[in-house]
Scaffold this motif. Structure first.
Motif, PDB file in Angstrom:
ATOM      1  N   PRO A  67     -44.198 -75.394  -0.232  1.00  0.00           N
ATOM      2  CA  PRO A  67     -43.202 -77.165   0.560  1.00  0.00           C
ATOM      3  C   PRO A  67     -41.455 -76.456   1.014  1.00  0.00           C
ATOM      4  O   PRO A  67     -41.424 -75.354   0.112  1.00  0.00           O
ATOM      5  N   PRO A  68     -41.138 -76.256   1.963  1.00  0.00           N
ATOM      6  CA  PRO A  68     -40.051 -76.377   2.928  1.00  0.00           C
ATOM      7  C   PRO A  68     -38.701 -76.472   1.568  1.00  0.00           C
ATOM      8  O   PRO A  68     -38.532 -77.330   0.436  1.00  0.00           O
ATOM      9  N   PRO A  69     -38.478 -75.155   1.191  1.00  0.00           N
ATOM     10  CA  PRO A  69     -37.640 -74.858   0.331  1.00  0.00           C
ATOM     11  C   PRO A  69     -36.249 -75.412   0.359  1.00  0.00           C
ATOM     12  O   PRO A  69     -35.644 -75.381   1.304  1.00  0.00           O
ATOM     13  N   GLU A  70     -35.428 -75.926  -0.697  1.00  0.00           N
ATOM     14  CA  GLU A  70     -33.931 -76.985  -0.203  1.00  0.00           C
ATOM     15  C   GLU A  70     -32.987 -76.115  -0.598  1.00  0.00           C
ATOM     16  O   GLU A  70     -31.828 -75.757  -0.191  1.00  0.00           O
ATOM     17  N   ASN A  71     -33.067 -74.708  -1.345  1.00  0.00           N
ATOM     18  CA  ASN A  71     -32.316 -73.980  -2.925  1.00  0.00           C
ATOM     19  C   ASN A  71     -32.397 -72.919  -1.924  1.00  0.00           C
ATOM     20  O   ASN A  71     -31.255 -72.080  -2.760  1.00  0.00           O
ATOM     21  N   LEU A  72     -32.715 -72.610  -0.657  1.00  0.00           N
ATOM     22  CA  LEU A  72     -33.114 -71.354  -0.710  1.00  0.00           C
ATOM     23  C   LEU A  72     -32.050 -70.316   0.092  1.00  0.00           C
ATOM     24  O   LEU A  72     -32.298 -71.266   1.777  1.00  0.00           O
ATOM     25  N   ARG A  73     -31.046 -70.191  -0.659  1.00  0.00           N
ATOM     26  CA  ARG A  73     -29.763 -69.565   0.577  1.00  0.00           C
ATOM     27  C   ARG A  73     -29.449 -68.570   0.443  1.00  0.00           C
ATOM     28  O   ARG A  73     -30.105 -68.015  -1.043  1.00  0.00           O
ATOM     29  N   GLU A  74     -28.956 -67.657   1.113  1.00  0.00           N
ATOM     30  CA  GLU A  74     -28.590 -65.920   0.470  1.00  0.00           C
ATOM     31  C   GLU A  74     -27.701 -66.175  -0.557  1.00  0.00           C
ATOM     32  O   GLU A  74     -26.125 -66.895  -0.326  1.00  0.00           O
ATOM     33  N   LEU A  75     -27.632 -65.104  -1.074  1.00  0.00           N
ATOM     34  CA  LEU A  75     -26.855 -65.480  -2.816  1.00  0.00           C
ATOM     35  C   LEU A  75     -26.744 -66.124  -3.563  1.00  0.00           C
ATOM     36  O   LEU A  75     -26.268 -66.487  -3.890  1.00  0.00           O
ATOM     37  N   LYS A  76     -27.702 -66.536  -3.874  1.00  0.00           N
ATOM     38  CA  LYS A  76     -27.972 -67.953  -5.013  1.00  0.00           C
ATOM     39  C   LYS A  76     -28.653 -67.028  -5.338  1.00  0.00           C
ATOM     40  O   LYS A  76     -29.292 -66.104  -5.587  1.00  0.00           O
ATOM     41  N   THR A  77     -28.728 -68.116  -7.206  1.00  0.00           N
ATOM     42  CA  THR A  77     -29.813 -67.232  -8.083  1.00  0.00           C
ATOM     43  C   THR A  77     -31.132 -67.926  -8.651  1.00  0.00           C
ATOM     44  O   THR A  77     -30.645 -69.013  -8.867  1.00  0.00           O
ATOM     45  N   LEU A  78     -32.526 -67.478  -8.263  1.00  0.00           N
ATOM     46  CA  LEU A  78     -33.044 -68.236  -8.129  1.00  0.00           C
ATOM     47  C   LEU A  78     -34.022 -67.715  -9.063  1.00  0.00           C
ATOM     48  O   LEU A  78     -34.295 -67.372  -9.224  1.00  0.00           O
ATOM     49  N   ILE A  79     -35.107 -68.922  -8.737  1.00  0.00           N
ATOM     50  CA  ILE A  79     -36.620 -68.593 -10.003  1.00  0.00           C
ATOM     51  C   ILE A  79     -37.135 -69.126  -9.554  1.00  0.00           C
ATOM     52  O   ILE A  79     -37.881 -70.169  -8.618  1.00  0.00           O
ATOM     53  N   VAL A  80     -38.149 -67.914  -9.361  1.00  0.00           N
ATOM     54  CA  VAL A  80     -39.344 -68.215  -8.028  1.00  0.00           C
ATOM     55  C   VAL A  80     -40.473 -68.172  -9.032  1.00  0.00           C
ATOM     56  O   VAL A  80     -40.770 -67.510 -10.012  1.00  0.00           O
ATOM     57  N   VAL A  81     -41.300 -68.737  -8.951  1.00  0.00           N
ATOM     58  CA  VAL A  81     -42.729 -69.496  -9.189  1.00  0.00           C
ATOM     59  C   VAL A  81     -43.903 -68.089  -8.945  1.00  0.00           C
ATOM     60  O   VAL A  81     -44.041 -68.984  -7.544  1.00  0.00           O
ATOM     61  N   GLY A  82     -44.570 -67.394  -8.905  1.00  0.00           N
ATOM     62  CA  GLY A  82     -45.879 -66.794  -8.523  1.00  0.00           C
ATOM     63  C   GLY A  82     -46.208 -65.487  -9.059  1.00  0.00           C
ATOM     64  O   GLY A  82     -46.425 -65.625 -10.583  1.00  0.00           O
ATOM     65  N   ARG A  83     -47.487 -64.893  -8.470  1.00  0.00           N
ATOM     66  CA  ARG A  83     -47.642 -63.908  -8.799  1.00  0.00           C
ATOM     67  C   ARG A  83     -46.929 -62.362  -8.392  1.00  0.00           C
ATOM     68  O   ARG A  83     -47.104 -62.265  -7.283  1.00  0.00           O
ATOM     69  N   TRP A  84     -47.780 -61.514  -8.994  1.00  0.00           N
ATOM     70  CA  TRP A  84     -46.457 -59.563  -8.679  1.00  0.00           C
ATOM     71  C   TRP A  84     -48.157 -58.935  -8.228  1.00  0.00           C
ATOM     72  O   TRP A  84     -48.822 -59.506  -8.485  1.00  0.00           O
ATOM     73  N   ASP A  85     -48.323 -58.810  -6.726  1.00  0.00           N
ATOM     74  CA  ASP A  85     -49.112 -58.257  -6.267  1.00  0.00           C
ATOM     75  C   ASP A  85     -48.757 -56.530  -6.190  1.00  0.00           C
ATOM     76  O   ASP A  85     -48.104 -56.435  -5.299  1.00  0.00           O
ATOM     77  N   PRO A  86     -49.205 -55.731  -7.043  1.00  0.00           N
ATOM     78  CA  PRO A  86     -49.029 -54.381  -6.641  1.00  0.00           C
ATOM     79  C   PRO A  86     -49.320 -53.886  -5.983  1.00  0.00           C
ATOM     80  O   PRO A  86     -49.086 -52.234  -5.630  1.00  0.00           O
ATOM     81  N   MET A  87     -50.516 -53.627  -5.113  1.00  0.00           N
ATOM     82  CA  MET A  87     -50.862 -53.164  -3.977  1.00  0.00           C
ATOM     83  C   MET A  87     -49.959 -52.921  -2.608  1.00  0.00           C
ATOM     84  O   MET A  87     -49.152 -51.853  -2.853  1.00  0.00           O
ATOM     85  N   SER A  88     -49.287 -54.212  -2.616  1.00  0.00           N
ATOM     86  CA  SER A  88     -48.434 -54.709  -1.409  1.00  0.00           C
ATOM     87  C   SER A  88     -47.066 -54.037  -1.447  1.00  0.00           C
ATOM     88  O   SER A  88     -46.690 -54.317  -0.960  1.00  0.00           O
ATOM     89  N   ASN A  89     -46.648 -54.554  -3.553  1.00  0.00           N
ATOM     90  CA  ASN A  89     -44.941 -54.527  -4.138  1.00  0.00           C
ATOM     91  C   ASN A  89     -44.541 -55.303  -3.354  1.00  0.00           C
ATOM     92  O   ASN A  89     -43.728 -55.299  -3.062  1.00  0.00           O
ATOM     93  N   THR A  90     -45.366 -56.120  -3.760  1.00  0.00           N
ATOM     94  CA  THR A  90     -44.876 -57.842  -3.139  1.00  0.00           C
ATOM     95  C   THR A  90     -45.017 -58.862  -4.145  1.00  0.00           C
ATOM     96  O   THR A  90     -46.081 -58.579  -5.055  1.00  0.00           O
ATOM     97  N   PHE A  91     -44.108 -59.543  -4.123  1.00  0.00           N
ATOM     98  CA  PHE A  91     -44.117 -60.990  -4.899  1.00  0.00           C
ATOM     99  C   PHE A  91     -44.405 -62.337  -3.620  1.00  0.00           C
ATOM    100  O   PHE A  91     -43.689 -62.843  -3.636  1.00  0.00           O
ATOM    101  N   TYR A  92     -45.570 -62.917  -4.841  1.00  0.00           N
ATOM    102  CA  TYR A  92     -45.967 -63.976  -3.254  1.00  0.00           C
ATOM    103  C   TYR A  92     -46.006 -65.443  -4.321  1.00  0.00           C
ATOM    104  O   TYR A  92     -45.850 -65.854  -5.523  1.00  0.00           O
ATOM    105  N   ALA A  93     -44.904 -66.160  -4.714  1.00  0.00           N
ATOM    106  CA  ALA A  93     -44.035 -67.205  -4.804  1.00  0.00           C
ATOM    107  C   ALA A  93     -44.621 -68.780  -3.949  1.00  0.00           C
ATOM    108  O   ALA A  93     -44.841 -68.256  -3.029  1.00  0.00           O
ATOM    109  N   ARG A  94     -45.430 -69.719  -4.402  1.00  0.00           N
ATOM    110  CA  ARG A  94     -45.440 -70.967  -4.050  1.00  0.00           C
ATOM    111  C   ARG A  94     -44.722 -71.845  -4.791  1.00  0.00           C
ATOM    112  O   ARG A  94     -44.550 -73.029  -4.039  1.00  0.00           O
ATOM    113  N   ASP A  95     -43.404 -71.525  -5.304  1.00  0.00           N
ATOM    114  CA  ASP A  95     -43.109 -72.501  -6.011  1.00  0.00           C
ATOM    115  C   ASP A  95     -41.081 -72.163  -6.336  1.00  0.00           C
ATOM    116  O   ASP A  95     -40.930 -70.348  -6.489  1.00  0.00           O
TER     117      ASP A  95
END
Lengths: 168, 224, 241
Positions: free
Chosen positions: A85-113
Motif C-alpha cells: 500500500p502507498p506508504p505514508e511514512n517513507l522518507r529519507e533519514l527516518k528510522t523504519l521497521i519493514v516487514v517482508g522476506r530476505w532473498d539471498p540470491m538478489s541480496n534484496t529485502f522484499y518488503a510488503r509493509d
C-alpha cells in the motif's frame, strides 16, 4: 465498605488487563532485526527489519506503493524493495521497521509493509502522568465520601449520648 | 448624589495622603530602589537599555502600584472606617469609582515623577513621543487600578492580605503588562503608531470590560 | 438532615462513574490500539487522545466554576458554593495534568519541554488563577464571605482568560521565530472518533468527580456544624448548673 473495595479491585484488574494488552501489542510492534543480524542469520521466513533510510537512496513511485531504498544499520546497509500500500511514512533519514522476506540470491529485502520506528516512552509517560493521578484522586475522594457518610450516620446515632452531661 | 460620593471619597483619600504622605513617599522610594537594583543586576550598556527598559519601567510601576493598592483599603481598617463604608447608604459603586480615581491619581503621580528619572538614568530619547507615552501610561495605569481596587477591597479583610493581593492580581493583569511593555517599547524606539496600535486597543478593551465588571462586583465585596 | 439534592446526587453518581469508565476504556482502546498513527508525528501523536480531553475538561470545569459563581451571587445557596469550590479544585487538577501531558508531548515534537506558546502560557496562567482561588478560600474564616469573595475572583478570572489568550498570542507572534512550527495535528476521521470518545469520557469523569467532591465538601461542613452543635451542647450543659 466491602463492596466499595471490591469495586475498586475490579477497576484495578481491568486497568492491569488493559495495560498488559497494550504492553504485548507494543512489544510485538518493536520486535525486529537489525541489518547486521539479518545478514548473519539469513532467515528464510517473514521477518521485521529495522534501520534508517539512507540519505539519497530513496527512489520509486510512492503513490503506487513501489519504492527501492537502502536501510542502514550500524555498519552495513541492505537494499529494500518495497511493494505494498502507498506508504505514508517513507522518507529519507527516518528510522523504519519493514516487514517482508530476505532473498539471498538478489541480496534484496522484499518488503510488503513498513512503519515508523515508534518511540513509546513519551506516549507511555504521558498516559501514566495523565491517568494515574486521576484514578488516585477519584479513589481517595470516593473513600473519603463513604467514610463521611458513615461518620454522619454514627454521629446521629450517638447524638442522644451528649445529653447525659446535662444532669451532672 | 453619585458624583458627590465619588468626589468625597477622592477628597478624603487625597486629604489623608496630603497629611500623612505615607503612600506616595513609600511608593516613590520603593520605585527608586527598584530602578537601582535593576541597573545593577543587568549591568546595562546603551543597547541593552534599549531592549530592556520598557520591561523595567513597567515592572517598577506595577510593583509600586501594588504598594499603593494595598494601602488603599488597609488604611480604612484603622478606626473601623471600613465598616462605616460598608454601612453607609451611599451607592457602593460610587465608593468603588472614588477609590479607583484616587488610586489612579496616586499611581499616575508616581509614574510622572519617576519617568524623568528613567530618562536621566538610562539616557532615553523621548521628546517626540511624550504625548503617546503619556497616553500609554494613562491607559495601563487605569487598567491596573480598575482591577487592583477591586482586589484591594477583596484582600483587605482576609488573612495574609499583603501576600494575597499580588498573588491574585498579577496573573489577572498579565494582558495589561504585556500591552503596556510592548506599546512603551514601540514608542521609545520611535516606531510608527500603527505598529503598536493594537496594544493600545487591547488596553482600551481591557479597561472597559474590567471597569464595568469590577463596578458591578464591588457591590458583593463591600456587603455587610 | 442531609439535603435532598445531595442524597439524589449520591443515588445517581454511579451512572456517571460507570459511563465515564466505559467511555474511557473504549476511547483508550480505539486511541492506543485500533487507530492508525499520525502521518507526521507517528506514534507520539497518540498523546493527543489524553492531552486534548484533559485540556477540554479543565476549561469545562472552569466554566462550571464561573456559572456556579454567578448563580451563587444570585441565589446565595451554600450547596452551589460547594459545587464551585469542588469544580475549581478539579479544574486545577485537570489543568495541571493537561500542562504535564502537553510538556511531554512538546518534547518529541518541538524538541523542547516548554515554549511560550499562547495556549501553553494561558493554561499556566489559568493554573495560577485557580491556585490563587483555592488559596483565597483557605485564608477566609467566615464561610459566607469566603463563598462571596471566591465567586468574585472566579468571575473576574473567567472573563480575563480570553484577553490573556489573545495578548499572549499577539506577543508570541512578535517575539518567537517561526522556526518551531506549532501546526496542530491534521485531524482525519480515524483520529477524530477516539478523540471525541475520550473527550466525552473525560467530561463524564469530571461530572462524577464533581459529584463526589461536592458531597465531600458538603458533608465535611455538615459534620463540622454537627460537631459544633454537640460541642456547644456540651459546653452549655456544663456551664448551666
Amino acid at each position: 465498605m466491602t463492596s466499595f473495595y471490591l469495586r475498586w479491585t475490579g477497576v484495578l484488574l481491568v486497568g492491569m488487563l488493559f495495560g498488559g494488552l497494550l504492553y504485548a501489542h507494543y512489544t510485538q510492534h518493536l520486535a525486529s532485526l537489525t541489518p547486521e543480524q539479518l545478514l548473519h542469520q539469513m532467515p528464510s521466513g517473514e521477518v521485521r527489519l529495522r534501520g534508517l533510510v539512507k540519505s539519497g537512496s530513496l527512489q520509486g513511485e510512492l503513490e503506487q506503493g513501489k519504492a527501492v531504498f537502502e536501510l542502514v544499520g550500524e555498519r552495513v546497509s541492505v537494499t529494500v524493495q518495497y511493494a505494498g500500500p502507498p506508504p505514508e511514512n517513507l522518507r529519507e533519514l527516518k528510522t523504519l521497521i519493514v516487514v517482508g522476506r530476505w532473498d539471498p540470491m538478489s541480496n534484496t529485502f522484499y518488503a510488503r509493509d513498513l512503519a515508523l520506528l515508534p518511540h513509546y516512552g513519551f506516549v507511555t509517560s504521558a498516559y501514566v502522568a495523565g491517568l494515574v493521578p486521576l484514578v488516585i484522586v477519584v479513589f481517595s475522594m470516593a473513600r473519603r465520601v463513604n467514610a463521611l457518610y458513615e461518620e454522619i450516620k454514627r454521629s446521629t446515632v450517638y447524638q442522644p449520648e451528649a445529653t447525659p452531661y446535662v444532669d451532672t | 448624589m453619585f458624583r458627590h460620593v465619588v468626589q468625597w471619597v477622592v477628597w478624603k483619600d487625597l486629604l489623608t495622603e496630603f497629611r500623612s504622605r505615607e503612600t506616595l513617599s513609600s511608593m516613590l522610594f520603593f520605585a527608586l530602589i527598584v530602578i537601582f537594583i535593576f541597573s545593577f543586576s543587568f549591568s546595562m550598556n546603551q543597547q541593552a537599555a534599549q531592549e530592556l527598559i520598557a520591561g523595567i519601567i513597567w515592572v517598577a510601576f506595577a510593583f509600586t502600584g501594588m504598594i499603593g493598592l494595598g494601602k488603599s483599603f488597609s488604611a480604612e481598617l484603622q478606626n473601623d472606617c471600613l465598616e462605616y463604608l460598608q454601612g453607609s447608604p451611599a451607592a457602593k459603586g460610587a465608593i468603588y469609582a472614588g477609590k479607583v480615581a484616587a488610586n489612579f491619581m496616586f499611581m499616575l503621580i508616581v509614574e510622572i515623577i519617576l519617568f524623568p528619572l528613567f530618562v536621566i538614568f538610562f539616557n532615553l530619547d523621548v521628546i517626540e513621543q511624550i504625548s503617546l507615552l503619556l497616553l500609554i501610561f494613562f491607559l495601563a495605569t487605569f487598567g491596573l487600578s480598575a482591577v487592583g481596587t477591586l482586589f484591594s477591597a477583596l484582600t483587605v479583610q482576609i488573612r495574609a492580605r499583603e501576600v494575597m493581593l499580588p498573588i491574585l492580581l498579577l496573573p489577572l493583569v498579565v494582558p495589561v503588562m504585556i500591552a503596556a511593555v510592548e506599546a512603551t517599547k514601540g514608542a521609545l524606539n520611535g516606531d510608527p503608531l500603527p505598529m503598536y496600535q493594537q496594544w493600545l486597543e487591547l488596553l482600551a478593551i481591557f479597561n472597559v470590560v474590567f471597569t464595568v465588571v469590577s463596578f458591578w462586583l464591588f457591590d458583593f465585596i463591600i456587603d455587610a | 438532615m442531609i439535603s435532598k439534592v445531595v442524597r439524589r446526587l449520591r443515588r445517581f453518581q454511579g451512572w456517571f462513574g460507570g459511563l465515564a469508565a466505559g467511555c474511557l476504556v473504549a476511547g483508550l482502546y480505539l486511541g492506543l490500539l485500533a487507530s492508525p498513527p499520525d502521518y507526521y508525528q507517528g506514534e507520539v501523536a497518540r498523546i493527543m487522545y489524553i492531552h486534548v480531553p484533559l485540556a477540554h475538561t479543565a476549561l469545562l470545569a472552569y466554566t462550571v466554576v464561573f456559572a456556579g459563581s454567578l448563580w451563587y451571587l444570585w441565589k446565595r445557596d451554600p450547596l452551589i458554593d460547594n459545587v464551585c469550590h469542588a469544580a475549581a479544585g478539579l479544574s486545577a487538577l485537570f489543568t495541571a495534568l493537561a500542562l504535564v501531558t502537553g510538556m511531554i508531548w512538546a518534547k518529541p515534537t518541538w524538541n523542547t519541554w516548554w515554549t511560550w506558546d499562547a495556549r501553553l502560557t494561558s493554561f499556566a496562567l489559568l493554573f495560577f488563577i485557580l491556585l490563587g482561588y483555592l488559596m483565597l478560600r483557605t485564608f477566609i474564616d467566615h464561610p459566607e464571605r469566603e463563598a462571596r469573595y471566591a465567586a468574585v475572583l472566579a468571575i473576574v478570572g473567567f472573563l480575563d482568560l480570553p484577553i490573556i489568550h489573545f495578548s499572549v498570542e499577539w506577543w508570541r507572534t512578535l517575539h518567537q521565530p517561526q522556526s518551531i512550527s506549532l501546526r496542530g495535528v491534521s485531524i482525519s476521521s480515524g483520529l477524530l472518533i477516539p478523540l471525541v470518545i475520550m473527550s466525552i469520557g473525560m467530561s463524564l469523569l469530571f461530572a462524577y468527580m464533581l459529584i463526589l467532591r461536592t458531597q465531600l465538601l458538603y458533608l465535611s461542613r455538615l459534620l463540622e456544624t454537627k460537631r459544633g452543635r454537640l460541642l456547644s451542647q456540651f459546653h452549655f450543659s456544663k456551664a448551666d448548673p
